[in-house]
Each structure stands twice: as structure tokens, then as C-alpha cells.
Design a protein around this motif. Structure first.
Motif, short mmCIF file in Angstrom:
data_model
loop_
_atom_site.label_atom_id
_atom_site.label_comp_id
_atom_site.label_asym_id
_atom_site.label_seq_id
_atom_site.Cartn_x
_atom_site.Cartn_y
_atom_site.Cartn_z
N GLN A 74 0.80 -1.22 0.00
CA GLN A 74 0.00 0.00 0.00
C GLN A 74 0.83 1.26 0.00
O GLN A 74 0.30 2.35 0.17
CB GLN A 74 -0.93 0.00 1.22
CG GLN A 74 -2.01 -1.04 1.05
CD GLN A 74 -2.76 -1.27 2.32
OE1 GLN A 74 -2.40 -0.73 3.35
NE2 GLN A 74 -3.79 -2.07 2.25
N TYR A 129 -10.88 5.78 0.08
CA TYR A 129 -10.60 4.35 0.14
C TYR A 129 -10.60 3.94 1.59
O TYR A 129 -10.16 4.71 2.45
CB TYR A 129 -9.22 4.04 -0.44
CG TYR A 129 -9.16 4.07 -1.93
CD1 TYR A 129 -9.77 3.08 -2.70
CD2 TYR A 129 -8.49 5.08 -2.60
CE1 TYR A 129 -9.69 3.10 -4.07
CE2 TYR A 129 -8.41 5.11 -3.98
CZ TYR A 129 -9.01 4.11 -4.70
OH TYR A 129 -8.93 4.13 -6.06
N ARG A 172 -6.91 4.07 3.14
CA ARG A 172 -6.13 5.22 2.73
C ARG A 172 -6.79 6.54 3.15
O ARG A 172 -6.11 7.54 3.38
CB ARG A 172 -5.97 5.17 1.21
CG ARG A 172 -5.55 6.41 0.49
CD ARG A 172 -4.12 6.78 0.79
NE ARG A 172 -3.65 7.75 -0.17
CZ ARG A 172 -4.08 9.00 -0.25
NH1 ARG A 172 -5.01 9.41 0.57
NH2 ARG A 172 -3.60 9.81 -1.16
N VAL A 206 -9.24 10.68 -0.82
CA VAL A 206 -8.28 11.04 -1.88
C VAL A 206 -8.77 12.20 -2.74
O VAL A 206 -7.97 12.89 -3.36
CB VAL A 206 -7.95 9.86 -2.82
CG1 VAL A 206 -6.95 8.92 -2.19
CG2 VAL A 206 -9.19 9.12 -3.24
N PRO A 208 1.60 14.34 -7.06
CA PRO A 208 2.49 13.30 -6.51
C PRO A 208 1.92 11.90 -6.65
O PRO A 208 0.73 11.72 -6.90
CB PRO A 208 2.64 13.69 -5.04
CG PRO A 208 1.53 14.63 -4.76
CD PRO A 208 1.17 15.29 -6.04
N ASN A 209 2.77 10.91 -6.46
CA ASN A 209 2.33 9.51 -6.46
C ASN A 209 1.25 9.31 -5.41
O ASN A 209 1.37 9.80 -4.30
CB ASN A 209 3.49 8.57 -6.08
CG ASN A 209 4.51 8.45 -7.19
OD1 ASN A 209 5.68 8.73 -7.00
ND2 ASN A 209 4.08 8.05 -8.36
N GLY A 210 0.22 8.60 -5.79
CA GLY A 210 -0.84 8.28 -4.83
C GLY A 210 -1.77 9.44 -4.52
O GLY A 210 -2.55 9.38 -3.57
N ALA A 211 -1.70 10.52 -5.33
CA ALA A 211 -2.57 11.66 -5.06
C ALA A 211 -4.02 11.33 -5.41
O ALA A 211 -4.95 11.91 -4.86
CB ALA A 211 -2.10 12.86 -5.86
N GLY A 212 -4.21 10.43 -6.36
CA GLY A 212 -5.57 10.07 -6.74
C GLY A 212 -5.90 10.39 -8.19
O GLY A 212 -7.06 10.46 -8.58
N LYS A 213 -4.87 10.53 -9.03
CA LYS A 213 -5.10 10.90 -10.43
C LYS A 213 -5.81 9.77 -11.17
O LYS A 213 -6.81 10.00 -11.88
CB LYS A 213 -3.75 11.21 -11.11
CG LYS A 213 -2.95 12.28 -10.40
CD LYS A 213 -1.62 12.55 -11.06
CE LYS A 213 -0.65 11.38 -10.95
NZ LYS A 213 -0.24 11.06 -9.56
N THR A 214 -5.30 8.56 -10.99
CA THR A 214 -5.94 7.42 -11.64
C THR A 214 -7.37 7.26 -11.13
O THR A 214 -8.30 7.05 -11.92
CB THR A 214 -5.12 6.14 -11.38
OG1 THR A 214 -3.80 6.34 -11.87
CG2 THR A 214 -5.74 4.94 -12.04
N THR A 215 -7.54 7.39 -9.83
CA THR A 215 -8.88 7.31 -9.24
C THR A 215 -9.81 8.33 -9.88
O THR A 215 -10.97 8.02 -10.18
CB THR A 215 -8.78 7.58 -7.73
OG1 THR A 215 -7.78 6.73 -7.17
CG2 THR A 215 -10.10 7.33 -7.05
N GLN A 238 -2.76 2.88 -17.47
CA GLN A 238 -1.36 3.08 -17.10
C GLN A 238 -0.49 1.93 -17.62
O GLN A 238 0.59 2.16 -18.12
CB GLN A 238 -1.29 3.17 -15.56
CG GLN A 238 -0.01 3.77 -15.04
CD GLN A 238 -0.18 4.33 -13.62
OE1 GLN A 238 -1.28 4.63 -13.18
NE2 GLN A 238 0.92 4.48 -12.93
N GLU A 280 -0.63 8.25 -17.72
CA GLU A 280 0.82 8.08 -17.85
C GLU A 280 1.22 7.34 -19.13
O GLU A 280 1.85 6.28 -19.08
CB GLU A 280 1.38 7.34 -16.61
CG GLU A 280 0.94 8.01 -15.33
CD GLU A 280 1.82 7.71 -14.12
OE1 GLU A 280 2.97 7.28 -14.32
OE2 GLU A 280 1.36 7.93 -13.00
N HIS A 298 3.91 12.31 -15.10
CA HIS A 298 4.94 12.91 -14.24
C HIS A 298 6.05 13.53 -15.09
O HIS A 298 7.02 14.06 -14.53
CB HIS A 298 5.58 11.83 -13.36
CG HIS A 298 4.65 11.21 -12.38
ND1 HIS A 298 4.03 11.94 -11.41
CD2 HIS A 298 4.24 9.94 -12.21
CE1 HIS A 298 3.27 11.14 -10.69
NE2 HIS A 298 3.37 9.92 -11.15
#
Ligand SMILES: Nc1ncnc2c1ncn2[C@@H]1O[C@H](COP(=O)(O)OP(=O)(O)OP(=O)(O)O)[C@@H](O)[C@H]1O
Ligand SMILES: Nc1ncnc2c1ncn2[C@@H]1O[C@H](COP(=O)(O)OP(=O)(O)OP(=O)(O)O)[C@@H](O)[C@H]1O
Ligand SMILES: [Mg+2]
Ligand SMILES: [Mg+2]
Lengths: 206, 220, 260, 220
Positions: free
Chosen positions: B142, D17, D20, D23, D42-49, D90, D168, D197
Motif C-alpha cells: 500500500q 478508500y 487510505r 483522496v 504526486p504519487n498516490g494523489a488520486g489521479k488514476t482514481t 497506465q 501516464e 509525471h
């Protein structure tokens, strides 16, 4: 633990084929199209994992993992394992073609039994208890499979009796190893992706 | 054949894949103490393959690999090489397979024969030195991309290697995580081989650059 | 089992191994599946020696016609032999009957020996035929052929999915395994090894499962609503007719030899 | 609530989530005809979400999604959205689920109700227009990273979408393949949302940039 073509008697082959067909039909019925990728991908993962060979002394054993398959897939273990065994038989000449029914039954039925027997145990709130149930599932499915292989052989001819007993003894180390491996796999999955084992993430981790 | 100052010395290395054909053709290479060598080249040139050959994860078709004072040929001899050359894989997900960060970082020391308590202590110390204290009980799966990268680095450093082999370490990292990685790598004493498509990353880190193209290694 | 035999299955690669095209490749996949199945069934049900010897001959001939890779085929057949060798060696000693010879005070019966030979013949005839007729198909074509043969749709698509992701997951497994090796992991007979392998398998399943979720999403994004389509026209040709005209009498002969 | 000119309009979108936490927190967003919006963070910011929410692969906890002229709430309404907004994932391996390239590219058109011959023709034409003619019978999993990316793009374009959502797209591509992708994207008429990125990639493509950080969307 596959049996090759030619060893078993016709009634055993027929019973195996019929029961496997029933199991596969039930498995397919319980699996809707939305779960196809899931079962397919897991079936592929188990196919790969069954090539892991672990050393014991001067020899080595390969994992079967049907306990874990059962815990992950339930009745869908039947179609998933049928496909894995079919691919092995036609492309690698591993296991037989006419005995496909018996082979699938011997591996998939214990998987389903483990699913019903250990499903609640591995959801326990204590990791230790869960690991123990995982070990029971892992070792238990191998015990059941070996017994079923032995029975299929013995029903096919009294000449096989000794070989059947020897098969069982030779698989005792496999039972122990599968118990350990399944237990740690269960521990990992509980931590990393509890929903996989039917645990509610919100409830466990808030 | 060697000097005290070089860790790896490779001569006439060739490799081919069944369907792809030759990817490395009579390549020579040397890595000396204190160097940070950048290795660039197009997709599929064979950079990853080259790193794998260095630590014996693949067997070369021809050529000699001399590493850490000895010629290395078979699997047994390479086990020591792997203990002394830390390999950071292209995708951190391939490398993180334990449920918690602490277990993952302790995996290497355990393989080197350390006891469980020792291994856990080393893992904790390494995490602290990289500024990742507090991550011990986190679940590896995670973590964010940048965190995963730092943990895999910790896992490799916990084995106290003399050399680092880094395969596209800056992939999919955001700007901050990337800078943090650059700073960390610059502060480490180890010799390194760095594979990357990221020109700026390479410029900031490397002391020397090589390019792999058409199965040959060229100095830039 | 020696190591080189154990791993004969790991080189999956979507079953597109190097293979010289042969006459067998011109035969309709459905026909190959049907004929191979009939052959296997007849062989397994046969009891006569003569019939089984002919069957092994047919298997060898098909393997030659299909131009199977000698080394690979030998390895697979040997792997199968290793698997049943134990069973075969024991049979003469455990089957009751007229004593044929004895070693170390154990008497081997003729009946047991004959039974062992029958099993050997059957297994080899079937495996050679399978590898020659079906093993030379690509897994995808095999899936399509099965679908045309009215195997349930879900099962066929499940197989196509399995095949599609064998490569991806196999690669994933290899990369993880290599990463472990790179951290000086060596397989031993101890709990550290078993725990690590358990973790590896667990993680592989988690990765696989999450991938399957992403695949489902990707399929929905392309308008998937629970229906699959198969392209390809499989039509029987003159060659298929010729093959059937030759192979059907062979099958009849195999059956007939049982009643001599 | 809308104009003819906008494809997506999102107000007060939130998502969380289980472990988490939040997001996305009350996010507003609009995509107009001809725009190429870059989405960084940043990584894990929630862009894909966020992209998943736009096409209904995840259900928002609060907020309204208005797309292609209608408010969209349930699965059925989103089926049309997914047909008109092409989503590039991705990881290309997630998206190439058919055994051969041609089948994969034709998968979308078939689901849109085209006949087999039509679908195959569209697939062929799309491949040709991307310079990938000759790849029809190739096995998807044997392609190189750059080739996989182009095929997934073809698969998405074959559905003739009005909007492209790209997650990405330049990851792990070498310099040449990356430039080819940039040129292709620049020549397409569709409105786009591009998650990346890669600063230079974003600069060359985007007409407007947004940053997702701490669950909020900010204009740059
Ligand atoms: N197991 C394999 N079998 C056959 N071909 C392979 C195998 N592994 C890699 N290849 C091929 O060998 C070539 C070199 O691969 P390698 O991974 O070393 O490239 P790379 O330089 O690391 O590329 P990238 O920049 O994309 O990571 C590629 O064309 C690849 O497709
Ligand atoms: N199924 C899930 N369950 C729990 N948490 C999740 C799940 N999917 C994503 N997350 C978490 O939600 C956060 C947002 O994930 P997301 O994939 O949207 O990030 P991202 O901005 O696309 O990152 P990246 O740049 O690394 O691709 C991450 O912290 C991730 O760990
Ligand atoms: Mg690489
Ligand atoms: Mg993302």
C-alpha cells in the motif's frame, strides 16, 4: 500427482469424468461473466506456481496448492483446474487425456472441501488462528488428494495397492511443506488484501 | 587480471535470446571503486539483460565475468556476487513480496545467514539511516511509488553491498520523490551502475556514461 | 526427478515454440481435436497387444509427420515416464499370478508384467498423438476450435484468459523470483524458505487479482457488456477430407484388432 | 447546466478508500472541446482514481458527473460515456486482453454494435492511420513496450471517441517511441486529459495544466 492414461479401469474413468463434469458445470454456473478475468488470471497464477520446486534432502517436490486454490475460488476451482490440467496434458504431455476427469476430480474436490472447511477459520481475528487454519487447509487438501489418488488406483486393480500406499507415504513431506506455504500465503493475503479472503476491510482496519 | 580498485571486469560478453537474436555482442566493461556509471540505450537494447548477466541471473553465451576478486562461472560462485552487489529492479513491485516493510528489509540479511534478531536490527537501522523510520509495520503493497522505491533501496542497502546496480530507479516517481532519490544516491559511498532513460537524472548522478545500442557498448 | 525434466513445463511462452510447419498444420484444428480424442479413447479402451502396438506406431508416425522437435518431445515423454516408473516397476511384484521370475525372494508375475507393458503402450501412444495433433496448435487456435466444437462458451473464454495471462504472470513470477535471488536467497529445506515462498505465492495472487480487476475495468471501458466474439472461419477443405479418409480406417482397425 | 462546448463537467466530487482515507475532496472540473488538460500531482494523489470516477468505474461518495449532455449516475448511463471517452490505462498489459492485435482493436467497435466485417475494417484502418499496419496478426503479449502502447491507443481510437483519457502514456518509453507518441497525440483532434509525471511531455502537449494534491485540484 497426475495419473497417466492407461492405468485406470473404465468404471473409475467414467465416474471421474461424470463427477468432474458436474463440478465444472456447478463452478461455471456460480461464476458470472464479470468474474471470468478473475478466475482466468488466478488459474494462470496457479499454473505458474505449481512449477515451483522445493528441495527436500537430495530430492525435490513441486507444489500443488489446491488448498489455496479452493480458498481463493470455491467451486470455480473445478473449471480453473480442469483448464490448467488440460493445457498441461495437451501441450506438455503431462498427465493424461482420458484420465482428465479423474485427475481434475482428485485435485479440485479437496480444494472445494477446504473452501467449506477452512473458510471461516482463516477469517479469524487472530493471525495465529488464521495461519493454523491455513496450514490445515494446505496440508489437508494434499492428504485428501493423495487418498483419492490412492483410491482411484486401488479401485482399478489390486496390483496397485502397494503403489498407492507408497504414494501416500512419499507425499508426507509435501503435506508438511504445503501446510507451511499455504499458512504464510494466507497470512500475507490477510494483511495485504483482506477482501480476497472475504474479510471486510473497513471492519478490520477502520 | 585485476586491480584492487575494480569490482567488476567483463570481457567479450555475448548473449542472445531464442527469438530476439543477439542482444549483446562481445561487450567489455569495467566498474571501479567510487564510479557511478550511467547506462543508456533504446527500449529492448539489452540493458536489463546486461545487469542480470553481471550477477549471474542469466548465463552468458561467451565471455568472462570477473567480480570481487575472482572469475565467476557457476551459480554457487555468483551467490557471493549477489550478496555484494545490490540489485534494484526496474519495478519495485517485483521486489517487495513480504507483507510488511520490516520483514522485506530483513529478508536479505536473513539470507546472508544472520539470526532473526540481528536481521531485524539491521533492517531498523537501515530504514532509520534513509529517513524511513516509522515505516516498519506499514504494508508494502500500500505504499506510494516513491515510498516503494525507497524501501527497495533500504532492502538492498541492508545487505551492505559494495556495489549498487540500479535499473531505471526514477520510473513513475513524482518530482519530489525523484529529487529525494537523487540526494540519497549522491550521499552513498557505493560504486553504481545506473540504467535510465531520464537524461537529467543521469546528468546529476553519473561520473561516466555508456550507451548500449545494436548489441555494442559505446562510450559517450 | 532430475532437474532438467522437472522444468520442462516452465518454458510456456504462449506455446509459440519454434516449430517447422508440417502437413499436420494444414489440417483443420477441429478435426485434429476430434480425431485425437477418438484415438485416445479407443487406445485407452483397447486390451489387445497388437492393437496397442499399432497405436504406438500411429503415434510415432504422427509425431514424425508433425515434425515435432526431437529433444523437446523426448524430454516430455521422459518426464512422463519418470512419473509412472514407480508404478510400473512395482506392478509385476504386486499382481498375483503365475510366477515368472524372482529377485531377492520377490516373485514377479507374468500377468503383472503384461499389465505394466499395456499401461506403457497406452500412455505413450496417447501422449505422442496429443503432442503431434493438438500440441502443435497455438493455444488460441485451440480455444477457438473448442468453441466451434460446442464446448461451453464460458469455459472456452476462461481458457483463453488463462492462456493470455500465463505469459504476463509467468514473467511477473520470474521477475519476483529473480529479485529474491538477487538478494542472495537460496532454496533450502527450512522454514525461512517455506515462509518466503508462501509470501511469494501470496503476493503473486494479489498482483494477479488486482490485474484482473484492472482488466475488467479496461474491458468495460471498451464497451464490454458480457459478450465475447470469436473471429475466424474454420472451413473443412480437401486436405481435411483426405486426412479423415486415412485416419478413420486406422481408428476402425485399432478397434477391430481387439476382436481378433 | 452545460454548453455544447464541454464534454465533462464535474462538481463537488469526493472519494475515499477504506484504509487510505479521502483522496478527492469536493473537486470541480470541466473539459471543453479542443482542450488538452494535463493532470499532474504526486504519487498516490488520486489521479488514476479521478479518471476512473469520470467514466464510472468507481462510484463517487458525493458529487455530480455531467458528461456528453446528461447527468450520469448509474452503470447503464455510464456505458455511453465509456463509448465516447477512450481510456488509455497506465499499464498496456491490462488493456491488451485479446490474443491477437486485430481482435483486440476490433473488440471495442464490436461492442458498439458494429458487424464483424465493419469492425475488422475499422480496426485495420485505425492501425494503418497510426502507422501500425502489418501488426494485425501479431500476438499481443510478444510486442515491445512501445508497440504495446501504440496498439492500445489504436484500440481506443477505433471506438472513435470524442475524448481521450490518458494515464501516464509515456511511462518506460525510450526517447524515440516517446517522440512518436507525442507527434501522434498532437495530430489527433480529440479533447484529452493527460496524467503524467513527465514535465517535458506535458509541456509539449497540454493547453492547460491542473495539479492534484492533498485531495484538491489546483490550476497551475
Ligand atoms: N525471456 C526473454 N525471451 C526472449 N526475448 C527476451 C526475453 N527477455 C527479454 N527479451 C528481449 O530482449 C531484448 C532486451 O531486453 P532488455 O529487457 O534487456 O531490454 P532493456 O534495454 O532493459 O529495455 P527497456 O529500456 O525497455 O527496459 C528485448 O528486445 C526483449 O524483448
Ligand atoms: N483499491 C484500493 N484500495 C485501497 N486504496 C487504494 C486502492 N486503489 C488505490 N488506493 C490508494 O489511493 C491512493 C490514490 O491512488 P491512485 O492510483 O489514484 O494514485 P495516482 O495519483 O494515480 O498515483 P500514481 O502517480 O502513482 O499512479 C493511493 O494512495 C493508493 O494507494
Ligand atoms: Mg530494462
Ligand atoms: Mg496512477
Amino acid at each position: 500427482m497426475h495419473i497417466v492414461d492407461g492405468a485406470l479401469s473404465v468404471p473409475v474413468l467414467a465416474i471421474g469424468a461424470v463427477l468432474t463434469a458436474a463440478g465444472v458445470a456447478l463452478g461455471l454456473k456460480k461464476m458470472d461473466y464479470d468474474h471470468l478475468p478473475q478466475v482466468g488470471v488466478l488459474s494462470a497464477a496457479f499454473f505458474i506456481a505449481s512449477y515451483i520446486h522445493l528441495p527436500i534432502g537430495f530430492s525435490s517436490v513441486h507444489l500443488i496448492l489446491n488448498g489455496l486454490i479452493g480458498l481463493a475460488l470455491g467451486w470455480a476451482a473445478f473449471p480453473a483446474l480442469l483448464i490448467a490440467l488440460f493445457l498441461q496434458a495437451v501441450f506438455f504431455g503431462f498427465g493424461g487425456f482420458v484420465v482428465l476427469g479423474v485427475n481434475t476430480l482428485n485435485i479440485a474436490l479437496p480444494a472445494v472441501l477446504v473452501y467449506y472447511g477452512c473458510r471461516y477459520g482463516i477469517q479469524s481475528s487472530s493471525p495465529k488462528v488464521a495461519a493454523i487454519w491455513g496450514a490445515i487447509g494446505g496440508a489437508g487438501s494434499i492428504i485428501l488428494t493423495t487418498l483419492m489418488v490412492a483410491v482411484s488406483l486401488m479401485l482399478s486393480g489390486e496390483g496397485f495397492a502397494l503403489a498407492a500406499k507408497a504414494t501416500f507415504i512419499a507425499h508426507i513431506p509435501v503435506m508438511i511443506i504445503e501446510g507451511f506455504v499455504t499458512a504464510s500465503a494466507v497470512l500475507l493475503i490477510r494483511k495485504v488484501k483482506p477482501t480476497f479472503l472475504g474479510l471486510d476491510e473497513e471492519r478490520v482496519y477502520g | 587480471m585485476s586491480s584492487d580498485e575494480s569490482f567488476f571486469k567483463v570481457t567479450g560478453l555475448s548473449y542472445r535470446y531464442p527469438r530476439r537474436g543477439v542482444v549483446l555482442d562481445q561487450v567489455d566493461f569495467e566498474l571501479k571503486r567510487g564510479e557511478r556509471v550511467a547506462l543508456t540505450g533504446p527500449n529492448g537494447a539489452g540493458k536489463t539483460t546486461f545487469l542480470h548477466l553481471l550477477v549471474g541471473l542469466k548465463k552468458p553465451k561467451t565471455g568472462q565475468i570477473w567480480a570481487f576478486g575472482k572469475t565467476r562461472n557457476d551459480e554457487k560462485e555468483f551467490v557471493e556476487v549477489r550478496a555484494r552487489a545490490g540489485f534494484l529492479f526496474q519495478d519495485p513491485d517485483d521486489q517487495l513480496f513480504c507483507p510488511t516493510v520490516l520483514e522485506d528489509v530483513a529478508f536479505g540479511p536473513l539470507n546472508l545467514g544472520k539470526s532473526r534478531t540481528e536481521a531485524l536490527q539491521i533492517a531498523k537501522d537501515t530504514l532509520t539511516s534513509l529517513g524511513m523510520a516509522g515505516f516498519e509495520e506499514r504494508i508494502t503493497h500500500q505504499l506510494s511509488g516513491g515510498e516503494k522505491r525507497m524501501i527497495t533501496l533500504a532492502a538492498v542497502l541492508a545487505m551492505e553491498p559494495d556495489v549498487l546496480l540500479l535499473d531505471e530507479p526514477s520510473n513513475a516517481l513524482d518530482v519530489k520523490a525523484r529529487q529525494r532519490l537523487i540526494d540519497t544516491l549522491l550521499s552513498l559511498p557505493q560504486a553504481m551502475v545506473i540504467v535510465s532513460h531520464d537524461a537529467d537524472f543521469v546528468d546529476q548522478l553519473s561520473t561516466r556514461e555508456l550507451r548500449l545500442e545494436n548489441a555494442a557498448l559505446m562510450v559517450i | 526427478m532430475p532437474e532438467f525434466l522437472e522444468h520442462s513445463g516452465t518454458s510456456w511462452q504462449g506455446q509459440k515454440v519454434k516449430h517447422h510447419r508440417s502437413i499436420v498444420d494444414h489440417i483443420d484444428p477441429r478435426l485434429r481435436v476430434v480425431m485425437a480424442s477418438l484415438f485416445a479413447l479407443i487406445t485407452v479402451l483397447s486390451q489387445s497387444f497388437l492393437s496397442l502396438c499399432v497405436a504406438v506406431g500411429v503415434g510415432l508416425l504422427l509425431a514424425l509427420l508433425a515434425r515435432l522437435n526431437l529433444k523437446r518431445t523426448l524430454r516430455r515423454v521422459l518426464a512422463m515416464d519418470m512419473f509412472m516408473i514407480f508404478l510400473i516397476i512395482l506392478l509385476p511384484f504386486t499382481t498375483p499370478g503365475e510366477t515368472w521370475f524372482s529377485i531377492l525372494g520377490l516373485s514377479a508375475s507374468k500377468e503383472g508384467f503384461l499389465h505394466a507393458v499395456v499401461i506403457l503402450l497406452k500412455a505413450h501412444a496417447v501422449v505422442l498423438t496429443l503432442l503431434a495433433l493438438i500440441g502443435t496448435l497455438s493455444a488460441t487456435v485451440l480455444g477457438h476450435a473448442l468453441a466451434r466444437l460446442r464446448i461451453p462458451d464460458k469455459l472456452v473464454h476462461l481458457m483463453l484468459f488463462t492462456v493470455r495471462y500465463l505469459e504476463v504472470i509467468g514473467q511477473e513470477y520470474k521477475r519476483m523470483r529473480r529479485a529474491m535471488k538477487a538478494r542472495a536467497f537460496v532454496l533450502r529445506t527450512d522454514r525461512h524458505t517455506w515462509r518466503s515462498i508462501g509470501y511469494l505465492i501470496g503476493m503473486l495472487l494479489v498482483h494477479s487479482l488486482e490485474r484482473s480487476e484492472r482488466i475488467m475495468d479496461a474491458m468495460k471501458c471498451r464497451g464490454y457488456q458480457g459478450k465475447f466474439y470469436l473471429f475466424d472461419d474454420m472451413r473443412l477443405s480437401q486436405k481435411d477430407l483426405t486426412f479423415s479418409l486415412i485416419f478413420t480406417p486406422v481408428l476402425c482397425l485399432l478397434i477391430g484388432l481387439n476382436f481378433l
